[in-house]
Scaffold this motif. Structure first.
Motif, PDB file in Angstrom:
ATOM      1  N   GLU A  63       0.858  -1.186   0.000  1.00  0.00           N
ATOM      2  CA  GLU A  63       0.000   0.000   0.000  1.00  0.00           C
ATOM      3  C   GLU A  63       0.893   1.233   0.000  1.00  0.00           C
ATOM      4  N   GLY A  64       0.758   2.089  -1.007  1.00  0.00           N
ATOM      5  CA  GLY A  64       1.549   3.310  -1.079  1.00  0.00           C
ATOM      6  C   GLY A  64       2.783   3.140  -1.942  1.00  0.00           C
ATOM      7  N   THR A  71       4.126   3.915   3.873  1.00  0.00           N
ATOM      8  CA  THR A  71       3.914   2.849   2.889  1.00  0.00           C
ATOM      9  C   THR A  71       4.039   1.492   3.577  1.00  0.00           C
TER      10      THR A  71
END
Length: 88
Positions: A63-64, A71
């Protein structure tokens, strides 16, 4: 050579926290990243055969984007690489 049978394979953690932990353990993060993947290296020398070894711990963003502190990354299988330099 891949290193198997360890407890943190597949662990998810924020990039910022992993970076602090791994830095405290003596690993470096010297530009080995893109927005999805990162590698942390621990460099050591073997003077008996003039070899440099790197213990590498790769991770990828779940994620990120790397290198944002928040992240979420997943740790992949560590591996060992060697660079043998023969002299004479």
């Amino acid at each position: 050579m891949q290193i198997t049978d360890y407890e943190f394979e597949g662990t998810q953690i924020t990039f910022g926290r992993l970076h602090r932990i791994i830095k405290d353990a003596g690993f470096i993060h010297a530009g080995q990243w893109d927005y999805e993947r990162v590698t942390f290296d621990y460099k050591f020398f073997d003077r008996t055969d003039d070899a440099t070894y790197y213990l590498r711990i790769p991770a990828y963003a779940v994620e990120g984007d790397i290198p944002a502190e928040d992240t979420v990354v997943q740790i992949l299988t560590p591996y060992l690489e060697d660079t043998i330099i023969r002299t004479g």
